[in-house]
Design a protein around this motif. Structure first.
Motif, PDB file in Angstrom:
ATOM      1  N   ARG A  65      -3.918  -8.545  17.763  1.00  0.00           N
ATOM      2  CA  ARG A  65      -5.017  -8.465  16.786  1.00  0.00           C
ATOM      3  C   ARG A  65      -4.572  -7.724  15.528  1.00  0.00           C
ATOM      4  NH1 ARG A  65      -8.995  -4.294  18.563  1.00  0.00           N
ATOM      5  NH2 ARG A  65      -7.252  -3.091  17.775  1.00  0.00           N
ATOM      6  N   ASP A  66      -3.908  -6.590  15.700  1.00  0.00           N
ATOM      7  CA  ASP A  66      -3.465  -5.825  14.526  1.00  0.00           C
ATOM      8  C   ASP A  66      -2.436  -6.586  13.702  1.00  0.00           C
ATOM      9  OD1 ASP A  66      -5.124  -3.896  15.438  1.00  0.00           O
ATOM     10  OD2 ASP A  66      -3.547  -2.632  16.292  1.00  0.00           O
ATOM     11  N   ALA A  67      -1.615  -7.410  14.381  1.00  0.00           N
ATOM     12  CA  ALA A  67      -0.564  -8.130  13.660  1.00  0.00           C
ATOM     13  C   ALA A  67      -1.104  -9.353  12.923  1.00  0.00           C
ATOM     14  CB  ALA A  67       0.535  -8.548  14.633  1.00  0.00           C
TER      15      ALA A  67
ATOM     16  N   ASP B 109      -4.497  -5.987  21.693  1.00  0.00           N
ATOM     17  CA  ASP B 109      -4.659  -5.092  20.549  1.00  0.00           C
ATOM     18  C   ASP B 109      -3.510  -5.244  19.564  1.00  0.00           C
ATOM     19  OD1 ASP B 109      -6.999  -4.167  21.585  1.00  0.00           O
ATOM     20  OD2 ASP B 109      -6.126  -2.361  22.485  1.00  0.00           O
ATOM     21  N   ALA B 110      -2.284  -5.339  20.099  1.00  0.00           N
ATOM     22  CA  ALA B 110      -1.126  -5.499  19.214  1.00  0.00           C
ATOM     23  C   ALA B 110      -1.188  -6.834  18.468  1.00  0.00           C
ATOM     24  CB  ALA B 110       0.168  -5.398  20.036  1.00  0.00           C
TER      25      ALA B 110
ATOM     26  N   ARG C 122      -7.154  -8.181   7.727  1.00  0.00           N
ATOM     27  CA  ARG C 122      -7.785  -6.935   7.307  1.00  0.00           C
ATOM     28  C   ARG C 122      -7.032  -5.705   7.790  1.00  0.00           C
ATOM     29  NH1 ARG C 122     -13.498  -8.439   9.738  1.00  0.00           N
ATOM     30  NH2 ARG C 122     -12.035  -8.988  11.384  1.00  0.00           N
ATOM     31  N   MET C 123      -6.147  -5.884   8.803  1.00  0.00           N
ATOM     32  CA  MET C 123      -5.375  -4.758   9.326  1.00  0.00           C
ATOM     33  C   MET C 123      -4.056  -4.580   8.597  1.00  0.00           C
ATOM     34  SD  MET C 123      -7.360  -3.669  11.728  1.00  0.00           S
ATOM     35  CE  MET C 123      -6.303  -2.611  12.703  1.00  0.00           C
ATOM     36  N   GLN C 124      -3.726  -5.475   7.657  1.00  0.00           N
ATOM     37  CA  GLN C 124      -2.439  -5.389   6.957  1.00  0.00           C
ATOM     38  C   GLN C 124      -2.503  -4.326   5.867  1.00  0.00           C
ATOM     39  OE1 GLN C 124      -0.054  -7.131   8.390  1.00  0.00           O
ATOM     40  NE2 GLN C 124      -1.666  -7.827   9.772  1.00  0.00           N
TER      41      GLN C 124
ATOM     42  N   ARG D 132       5.275  -2.864  17.580  1.00  0.00           N
ATOM     43  CA  ARG D 132       4.346  -1.937  18.242  1.00  0.00           C
ATOM     44  C   ARG D 132       4.870  -1.574  19.609  1.00  0.00           C
ATOM     45  NH1 ARG D 132      -1.180  -2.063  16.603  1.00  0.00           N
ATOM     46  NH2 ARG D 132      -1.576  -0.933  18.544  1.00  0.00           N
TER      47      ARG D 132
ATOM     48  N   ARG E  10       5.729  -8.113  13.823  1.00  0.00           N
ATOM     49  CA  ARG E  10       4.872  -6.925  13.794  1.00  0.00           C
ATOM     50  C   ARG E  10       4.357  -6.589  15.182  1.00  0.00           C
ATOM     51  NH1 ARG E  10       3.187  -9.300   8.849  1.00  0.00           N
ATOM     52  NH2 ARG E  10       1.411 -10.328   9.819  1.00  0.00           N
TER      53      ARG E  10
ATOM     54  N   ILE F 135      -5.976 -14.378  18.722  1.00  0.00           N
ATOM     55  CA  ILE F 135      -6.581 -13.099  19.101  1.00  0.00           C
ATOM     56  C   ILE F 135      -7.625 -13.294  20.196  1.00  0.00           C
ATOM     57  CG2 ILE F 135      -8.011 -11.217  18.254  1.00  0.00           C
ATOM     58  CD1 ILE F 135      -6.668 -11.652  15.503  1.00  0.00           C
TER      59      ILE F 135
ATOM     60  N   ASP G  16      -4.559 -10.010  12.216  1.00  0.00           N
ATOM     61  CA  ASP G  16      -5.781  -9.826  11.433  1.00  0.00           C
ATOM     62  C   ASP G  16      -5.419  -9.424  10.006  1.00  0.00           C
ATOM     63  OD1 ASP G  16      -8.229  -9.354  10.411  1.00  0.00           O
ATOM     64  OD2 ASP G  16      -8.950  -8.138  12.090  1.00  0.00           O
TER      65      ASP G  16
END
Length: 515
Positions: free
Chosen positions: A507-509, A504-505, A513-515, A44, A40, A434, A511
């Motif tokens: 963290r988004d992958a 940022d990438a 809560r970001m899924q 990005r 993931r 992260i 975390d």
């Protein structure tokens, strides 16, 4: 042997981190959850573009972490014909110094502006038939190949930049064609290659979303191949594209195109000019920028290496055991946070400097002395910056220990060490990853600030902070010497921006809560 290999402590840590990164990559490849998370990140575009830039910085740092000392010319043979022992130069060089030898050795007298052919300061000299005149003398190396034709400066710079930019574009085009060829060959082999390869290259999400590859095929039946743009968008094309889990090769190629158009002209012109100007002692600013990259990377990475064990161990212990252990650890990081950080770092650095100054016999070269101070700074920054991650891990562990499967493990008598290693730590790794990536940019900026106030790295070591500190006094003069500050600021900005985008990438992958 014409040289003697020198291994500094920071070199050992840099290569240890490099080996650890390779080991972590193998671990990710064998772990489906980690492989899916990092895929993931690769999906990005911003993450892949930032990773490409960071890899370029890492390459410079690794080249600057291979040190050696040159052998001095042999002295006269001693009496009796016995062979004299080899003597080596005091100066410690790196592989980067050897590659950038023209930048390192072609020093001027003092300041000169970027692409200048004359010094910034005027000097008085006697001219036959004219008398005393004040003028800016010619540089010894900058634009020396122009001779008296200084008016051809712009044409020479423009033609050289255009020629090498064209070569860079040609190399980028060949690389793009090779990448496309490889991707299309991999796509054509779909269904005939081993399952392990399919799992490694193509994400399950891509298989599910791509209409091209999800068509049931008879043995030997050929399927339609995706277009070049679809391949570059996500390695397997389809509407899912990059968001579906494939690698965003288009972002990588875009960054490489930008680098191909900038770097070849830059280094080609650096052979004839001082493209970033020179500093007070006439040293090339571009060379200083290249040397500062290793210092910034060590500050960011080694400090993290020091901080990580403390934060993870104490954070998990406080959250899992609670009681007096939690109270003691909370008291510890609360007291540490109450002390002004800059004053604590300044006191520790000054005490370390006294130790270094009173024990000169510990060091055979100035590089070893500067290296010890750099590691001491990393250690001090690590000691003072673990509290944030520790507090975060404590809170997360408090939640995890109340989950039913951990309560069940405790009821069955499973040891605390096994519960922590098997259930707690794996569920905290996304927070650790992260936090580490996001702390990197903050530590690079911290070194610049500390060196600016005089408590950073050794003055003989080049860093972004020392460049800014040396340039600040020249901002008030006329004409303004702006190029040292601008070069350090721009390079540090690119490094920190790339680290932040990559963070940022990540963290988004990672975390949930970001899924």
């Amino acid at each position: 042997m014409p040289f003697q290999i020198v291994v500094l402590w920071s070199d050992l840590l840099v290569w240890l981190l490099f080996a650890s990164a390779l080991g972590f990559a193998l671990l990710v490849r064998r772990s489906p959850p980690l492989r899916s998370a990092w895929r993931r990140v690769g999906a990005r575009r911003s993450g892949m573009a930032a990773a490409t830039v960071l890899l370029c910085f890492a390459l410079v740092g690794l080249l600057d972490s291979l040190h050696y000392r040159l052998r001095l010319p042999a002295a006269t043979e001693p009496a009796g014909g016995s062979k004299a022992s080899a003597q080596y130069a005091v100066e410690v060089l790196s592989l980067l110094d050897a590659l950038a030898a023209p930048l390192r050795t072609r020093n001027e007298k003092t300041y000169s502006a970027p692409f200048a052919t004359r010094l910034l300061a005027k000097e008085t000299r006697e001219v036959a038939g004219v008398g005393t005149v004040r003028e800016q003398p010619r540089l010894k190396h900058g634009g020396a190949h122009l001779g008296e034709n200084e008016t051809e400066l712009a044409a020479d710079v423009g033609f050289t930049a255009f020629r090498y930019a064209a070569l860079g574009f040609l190399g980028w085009a060949l690389l793009t064609l090779a990448l496309l060829s490889g991707l299309r060959r991999c796509a054509a082999d779909w269904g005939t290659t081993s399952e392990s390869w399919q799992q490694m290259v193509l994400a399950p999400e891509v298989k599910a979303k791509s209409q091209v590859f999800t068509v049931d095929r008879e043995p030997g039946q050929k399927s339609e191949l995706p277009g070049a743009w679809a391949l570059l968008r996500g390695a397997a094309g389809g509407a899912g594209g990059a968001a579906g889990g494939g690698l965003a090769w288009d972002a990588v190629l875009a960054v490489l195109l930008l680098l191909a158009l900038l770097l070849p002209p830059l280094f080609a012109l650096a052979g004839d000019y001082h493209v970033f100007g020179t500093d007070k002692v006439g040293q090339d600013v571009l060379y200083q920028v290249l040397k500062s990259i290793r210092t910034g990377l060590i500050i960011g990475l080694v400090t993290t290496l020091v901080m990580l064990p403390l934060a993870v161990l104490l954070g998990i212990a406080a959250g899992y055991f609670r009681g007096w252990v939690d109270d003691l650890i909370q008291y510890l990081y609360t007291v540490l946070n109450s002390i002004p950080g800059v004053l604590l770092i300044a006191a520790a650095v000054l005490m370390m400097q006294v130790v270094i100054d009173t024990h000169p016999q510990w060091f055979s070269t100035a590089a070893e002395r500067a290296d010890l101070r750099l590691l001491a700074l990393c250690f001090i920054l690590g000691i003072t910056s673990w509290t944030g991650l520790c507090r975060l891990l404590r809170g997360e562990t408090l939640k995890l220990r109340e989950l039913e499967y951990i309560q069940a493990a405790q009821a069955f008598g499973v040891s605390h060490a096994r519960i922590i290693g098997r259930h707690i730590l794996p569920n905290l790794m996304h927070i650790v990853v992260i936090a580490l990536v996001m702390d990197f940019s903050g530590l690079v900026l911290a070194e610049a600030v500390l060196s600016y106030v005089g408590i950073g790295v050794d003055p003989t070591m080049t860093s972004f902070g020392t460049m800014i500190n040396n340039a600040r006094l020249e901002l008030g003069r006329e004409p303004v010497v702006w190029w040292s500050l601008a070069a350090a600021f721009a390079t540090m900005f690119v490094l920190v921006l790339a680290a932040n985008l990559f963070a940022d990438a990540v963290r988004d992958a990672f975390d949930p809560r970001m899924q």
